[in-house]
Scaffold this active site. Structure first.
Site, PDB file in Angstrom:
ATOM      1  N   GLN A   1     -14.167   2.700  -4.274  1.00 56.11           N
ATOM      2  CA  GLN A   1     -13.006   2.560  -3.384  1.00 56.11           C
ATOM      3  C   GLN A   1     -12.910   3.712  -2.383  1.00 56.11           C
ATOM      4  O   GLN A   1     -12.125   3.645  -1.439  1.00 56.11           O
ATOM      5  CB  GLN A   1     -11.706   2.488  -4.211  1.00 56.11           C
ATOM      6  CG  GLN A   1     -11.535   1.169  -4.947  1.00 56.11           C
ATOM      7  CD  GLN A   1     -10.215   1.070  -5.688  1.00 56.11           C
ATOM      8  OE1 GLN A   1     -10.215   0.890  -6.899  1.00 56.11           O
ATOM      9  NE2 GLN A   1      -9.087   1.176  -5.006  1.00 56.11           N
TER      10      GLN A   1
ATOM     11  N   ARG B   1      -2.718  -0.998  -8.525  1.00 59.48           N
ATOM     12  CA  ARG B   1      -1.991  -1.668  -7.455  1.00 59.48           C
ATOM     13  C   ARG B   1      -0.634  -1.015  -7.212  1.00 59.48           C
ATOM     14  O   ARG B   1       0.403  -1.672  -7.151  1.00 59.48           O
ATOM     15  CB  ARG B   1      -1.821  -3.144  -7.768  1.00 59.48           C
ATOM     16  CG  ARG B   1      -1.663  -3.936  -6.467  1.00 59.48           C
ATOM     17  CD  ARG B   1      -1.693  -5.407  -6.653  1.00 59.48           C
ATOM     18  NE  ARG B   1      -1.626  -6.036  -5.352  1.00 59.48           N
ATOM     19  CZ  ARG B   1      -2.239  -7.149  -5.025  1.00 59.48           C
ATOM     20  NH1 ARG B   1      -2.982  -7.771  -5.903  1.00 59.48           N
ATOM     21  NH2 ARG B   1      -2.114  -7.664  -3.834  1.00 59.48           N
ATOM     22  N   CYS B   2      -0.663   0.298  -7.122  1.00 62.07           N
ATOM     23  CA  CYS B   2       0.557   1.005  -6.755  1.00 62.07           C
ATOM     24  C   CYS B   2       0.138   2.346  -6.196  1.00 62.07           C
ATOM     25  O   CYS B   2      -1.010   2.733  -6.293  1.00 62.07           O
ATOM     26  CB  CYS B   2       1.491   1.200  -7.928  1.00 62.07           C
ATOM     27  SG  CYS B   2       1.212   2.685  -8.876  1.00 62.07           S
TER      28      CYS B   2
ATOM     29  N   GLU C   1       0.702  -3.094  -2.348  1.00 57.90           N
ATOM     30  CA  GLU C   1       1.130  -2.779  -3.702  1.00 57.90           C
ATOM     31  C   GLU C   1       2.586  -3.077  -3.975  1.00 57.90           C
ATOM     32  O   GLU C   1       3.015  -3.118  -5.130  1.00 57.90           O
ATOM     33  CB  GLU C   1       0.797  -1.323  -3.987  1.00 57.90           C
ATOM     34  CG  GLU C   1      -0.688  -1.227  -4.224  1.00 57.90           C
ATOM     35  CD  GLU C   1      -1.324   0.028  -3.759  1.00 57.90           C
ATOM     36  OE1 GLU C   1      -0.620   0.850  -3.165  1.00 57.90           O
ATOM     37  OE2 GLU C   1      -2.521   0.184  -3.971  1.00 57.90           O
TER      38      GLU C   1
HETATM   39  O1  CDP Z   1      -4.801  -0.081   1.431  1.00 58.25           O
HETATM   40  P1  CDP Z   1      -4.757  -1.558   1.212  1.00 58.25           P
HETATM   41  O2  CDP Z   1      -5.643  -2.330   2.135  1.00 58.25           O
HETATM   42  O3  CDP Z   1      -4.944  -1.939  -0.215  1.00 58.25           O
HETATM   43  O4  CDP Z   1      -3.230  -2.031   1.497  1.00 58.25           O
HETATM   44  P2  CDP Z   1      -2.440  -2.309   2.841  1.00 58.25           P
HETATM   45  O5  CDP Z   1      -2.649  -1.226   3.825  1.00 58.25           O
HETATM   46  O6  CDP Z   1      -1.036  -2.576   2.437  1.00 58.25           O
HETATM   47  O7  CDP Z   1      -3.077  -3.632   3.437  1.00 58.25           O
HETATM   48  C1  CDP Z   1      -3.302  -4.820   2.718  1.00 58.25           C
HETATM   49  C2  CDP Z   1      -3.597  -5.938   3.722  1.00 58.25           C
HETATM   50  O8  CDP Z   1      -2.358  -6.364   4.318  1.00 58.25           O
HETATM   51  C3  CDP Z   1      -4.504  -5.497   4.868  1.00 58.25           C
HETATM   52  O9  CDP Z   1      -5.336  -6.548   5.284  1.00 58.25           O
HETATM   53  C4  CDP Z   1      -3.492  -5.157   5.932  1.00 58.25           C
HETATM   54  O10 CDP Z   1      -4.010  -5.146   7.217  1.00 58.25           O
HETATM   55  C5  CDP Z   1      -2.414  -6.232   5.726  1.00 58.25           C
HETATM   56  N1  CDP Z   1      -1.104  -5.749   6.237  1.00 58.25           N
HETATM   57  C6  CDP Z   1      -0.471  -6.412   7.275  1.00 58.25           C
HETATM   58  O11 CDP Z   1      -0.957  -7.457   7.724  1.00 58.25           O
HETATM   59  N2  CDP Z   1       0.701  -5.895   7.796  1.00 58.25           N
HETATM   60  C7  CDP Z   1       1.263  -4.779   7.278  1.00 58.25           C
HETATM   61  N3  CDP Z   1       2.384  -4.272   7.795  1.00 58.25           N
HETATM   62  C8  CDP Z   1       0.653  -4.134   6.196  1.00 58.25           C
HETATM   63  C9  CDP Z   1      -0.552  -4.628   5.702  1.00 58.25           C
END
Ligand code: CDP
Length: 804
Positions: free
Chosen positions: A237, A384-385, A760
């Site tokens: 990761q 997942r947090c 998360e």
């Molecule tokens: O770090 P991780 O990718 O696990 O988590 P994240 O930043 O929350 O993003 C998860 C997915 O949700 C990604 O594909 C982000 O681009 C999308 N996302 C989104 O569409 N809009 C947001 N405000 C936050 C995340």
């Protein structure tokens, strides 16, 4: 004069930028079996590794006899700690400042611990050879209870630390104690609690569980002795951090190490740390001169790789008679297992647990966390947090319910009464965080209205009466949760891992014909980065998302970044992407103005082009500008159109949400069914609403698993009782209910596009929603607190103990 072009709205839609429900570009290959996972990799001459693992939770190793295994045709080598010791690789540093055995050095400290590594010509021979290795163990007393581990006469687990009372996070006060971490004002909190109208006190246990990604951990290490280059494909990761750590541990120069994370089948924190399998595969490849593959099986993964949670949280919450919270006190006993291998930013040995004041304006608070060694597997990862946030959210959301019972007040009203108000943002909490933005009350009102909260309460009261009259055996629980997450680690001034600041990065190259490639320091494990990061760039640069390739995970090509976990990708790498896009646009503006023979300030941005102000027919599209940048550069300006951004966020982002679960429970069998689950999320600007919905569905389903059955359980002699998927609950379509998703939008004021993380949130909010529903069903019959997971037997036991 340019030709007629489509109107602005049509051009904007064609970009598939921010807010578009763009279909996941990854899925074409995933749904057709064209994914490329570690175990798909087959290199010429490749060997296979497997571990001898300890059947005991605590034992001294008297001898290891590998002769029969070595004699088995196809076995190439057997490694033990003795072989690794001359290289200084029999122990390795953990992310938490502790050290961990790579292979058992004199003793074992948990069941499933790695004792010897067999290398063979195929995976089956390796497994057969494992069976032939004779290890003579002398059993030692086992301690799996973190409270008993602190008794004066408790066995010494970490003999390597005996007498060393200074740990990585301050003094140790007992041979099995790791650290004490204190936050907030103890004296003031004691005073508030001592003089409060009402104090509710409870022990809240968040049980040990495991991220259990569909794909287990693994790697293929390949040492090319001719050019001295080590390439490791693995389920990482954080590939760049792994490269740096591998260089520091092995002494191989960092430029001679290439780490590649191919497609990853789920991580959830399980694939952040460094495992003995990686070290042993690398050593084996160096020794044999050929690639070595190691991929865990499911039992290895559940028993030995990073666990999550295992927090005993003693809480006191004080309030006035009418329900205004005045203080919060919390003491956590944190069971870290045999080695402190928690994956937290260095200065935060209990992660961001100090977000435990939640969404509430609590003026005074105190927190102390004691880390403790036991005979269990190490880990303590953010499943997942964001670094212990789910533990914190569960704690406060249970304490609110307990306080509501004590006050005789409706728990929805108690929450609303204590919310941080919209005009208090940015809000500094009593435990030190500055919440960037929030607007809780409208989200709460929307959620309560959506589920018909008042009617549900009436129905519940009628159900209780019917139950008492013997007309039904089904109870109704309404599980309320309002949570605030803290994601996007993080500001480098606060957050580092092993001294590496937690910034992130994006590098963009625009090709002459106007398409592009962007490389990031993060790595998707299913979150859809290739889809969404292209959307950010599309809006910033006017290049259609379909014309942008997103690449992550190869340290030889991607800019340095700290990887993907803790929902940090959008807050940090997403911000870097927007900033790099803006650098592209700034240069494009100069080129456009030059080509249009006007001053830079006389052109303005319009979706995918720069237009001369007041002369809409005179413009240069990004496509034209890209081509020009390669053959007609402005005199004195470098050709090409490239940019890189290393983004250090000024603050974390604080997404929030309101989750409500309506659950029916059969008092005779303990069986539950989810009648309704409503999830409102506010993650600021929404990049792709469809992907967000997918994240919420996945996260709530994992929350359902954790709250309702998933557990890594041990017996008193340290045997793992839930080491297979027969016992470890993974919900299938059968158990997974329908979810109703909803949202509000409160942008982050410091993020370039106002986005907060979301991946998360559903786990953080989901677990207390399910658990509170179970508690709420039994609340009218006197239940105050019951420990998770709420499997059928435990629920039946609650009913039984309450005399129902
Ligand atoms: O770090 P991780 O990718 O696990 O988590 P994240 O930043 O929350 O993003 C998860 C997915 O949700 C990604 O594909 C982000 O681009 C999308 N996302 C989104 O569409 N809009 C947001 N405000 C936050 C995340």
């Amino acid at each position: 004069m340019n030709e007629m072009s489509p109107p602005t709205a049509e051009r904007a839609a064609a970009l598939k930028g921010l807010g578009s429900e763009r279909k996941r570009v990854e899925d074409a290959r995933f749904t057709q079996g064209k994914g490329n996972y570690v175990d798909d990799l087959k290199l010429p001459g490749m060997l296979f590794g497997d571990f001898v693992r300890s059947p005991y939770a605590h034992a001294r190793i008297k001898s290891i006899d590998a002769e029969a295994a070595k004699a088995l045709p196809g076995v190439v080598a057997v490694l033990t700690a003795e072989d690794l010791a001359p290289l200084g690789l029999h122990w390795m540093p953990t992310l938490a400042g502790d050290k961990q055995m790579v292979l058992a050095d004199g003793k074992v400290l948990f069941q499933g611990q790695e004792v010897a590594f067999v290398v063979a010509e195929d995976r089956y021979i390796a497994a057969d050879a494992v069976e032939l290795i004779e290890v003579d163990y002398e059993e030692l007393p086992v301690v799996t209870d973190p409270f008993k581990a602190q008794a004066d006469d408790a066995p010494v687990l970490r003999e390597d630390l005996d007498g060393n009372m200074e740990g990585a996070h301050g003094p140790r006060r007992h041979h099995n104690h790791i650290f004490t971490w204190e936050q907030g004002d103890k004296e003031a909190t004691d005073t508030v609690i001592g003089s409060a109208d009402v104090v509710a006190e409870e022990m809240i246990y968040y049980h040990r569980t495991h991220p259990c990604p569909l794909e287990t951990c693994g790697c293929v290490a390949s040492m090319d002795k001719v050019n001295g280059k080590l390439t490791v494909h693995g389920t990482f990761q954080a590939p760049h951090a792994v490269r740096t750590v591998a260089s520091l541990i092995s002494g191989i120069a960092e430029h001679n190490i290439r780490i590649i994370s191919p497609d990853i089948g789920g991580g959830f924190g399980n694939k952040v740390g460094v495992y003995p399998g990686y070290i042993c595969s690398i050593v084996a490849s160096i020794v044999t001169g050929v690639p070595v593959k190691w991929v865990e099986d499911r039992m290895d993964n559940l028993m030995a790789t990073a666990f999550a949670r295992d927090y005993w949280m003693q809480g006191k919450i004080a309030a006035t008679k009418d329900g205004k919270i005045t203080g919060l006190w919390c003491h956590v006993t944190a069971d870290h297992g045999a080695f402190d291998a928690c994956a937290d930013p260095t200065k935060f040995p209990a992660g961001f647990f100090n977000i435990c004041t939640g969404s509430y304006d609590i003026p005074t608070a105190y927190l102390a966390v004691d880390g403790v060694y036991t005979n269990k597997a190490p880990g303590g990862v953010a499943y997942r947090c964001s670094f212990r946030v789910t533990e914190a959210a569960y704690f406060i959301e249970r304490m609110i319910e307990v306080l509501a019972i004590k006050l005789g007040m409706d728990a929805a009203e108690l929450r609303a009464k204590n919310f941080i108000k919209a005009d208090q943002f940015p809000y500094r909490s009593a435990l030190g965080w500055e919440y960037d933005s929030g607007n809780y009350q409208p989200a709460w009102d929307k959620a309560l209205k959506a589920v018909g909260y008042d009617d549900l309460r009436k129905e519940q009261a009628e159900r209780v009466e019917a139950f008492k009259r013997g007309e039904t055996r089904k109870l109704l629980g309404i599980g309320l949760t309002f949570f605030t997450e803290i994601v996007g680690a993080g500001p480098v001034k606060n957050c580092d891992i092993l001294g590496l600041g937690m910034f992130d990065s994006c590098e963009i190259r625009i090709h002459p014909t106007g398409s592009a490639i962007a490389r990031l320091g993060t790595i998707s494990q299913g979150q859809g980065h290739a889809t969404t990061f292209a959307q950010i760039l599309a809006s910033e640069t006017g290049i259609p998302a379909d014309d942008i390739t997103i690449e992550e995970g190869d340290t030889d090509t991607a800019p340095y970044g700290l990887g993907t976990y803790g929902s940090r990708s959008t807050p940090v790498a997403g911000a870097a992407t927007a900033m790099a896009g803006r650098k592209i646009r700034a240069k494009a503006q100069m080129i456009a103005a030059y080509l249009l023979e006007v001053h830079d300030d006389d052109v303005e941005w319009d979706v995918d082009r720069f237009v001369v102000k007041g002369a809409p027919e005179r413009f240069k599209t990004m496509k034209e500008i890209a081509f020009a940048s390669y053959n007609q550069a402005i005199p004195g300006v470098e050709p090409g159109l490239e940019a890189v951004s290393y983004y250090d966020p000024p603050n974390m982002t604080y997404p929030f949400g309101a989750y409500i679960c309506v659950m029916e429970i059969d008092a005779d069998t303990g069986e539950w069914s989810i009648r309704q689950f409503y999830a409102l999320d506010d993650c600021g600007t929404r990049i792709n609403p469809m992907i967000i919905e997918g994240q919420v569905h996945g996260g709530v389903t994992e929350a359902l698993a954790i709250a309702m059955g998933q557990e890594i359980a041990y017996d008193e002699i340290g045997n793992v009782k839930t080491g297979t998927l027969m016992d470890f609950f993974i919900p299938t379509a059968w158990e997974t209910p329908h979810y109703t998703t909803d949202h509000t939008v409160t942008p982050s004021p410091h993020h370039p596009i106002g986005a907060k993380g979301v991946g998360e949130s559903p786990n953080v909010g989901g677990v207390p929603a399910f658990s509170n529903a179970v508690h709420d069903a039994f609340r009218p019959f006197g239940l105050v607190q019951a420990h998770m997971p709420h499997d059928h037997w435990r629920i039946w036991k609650i009913a039984h103990d309450l005399g129902l």
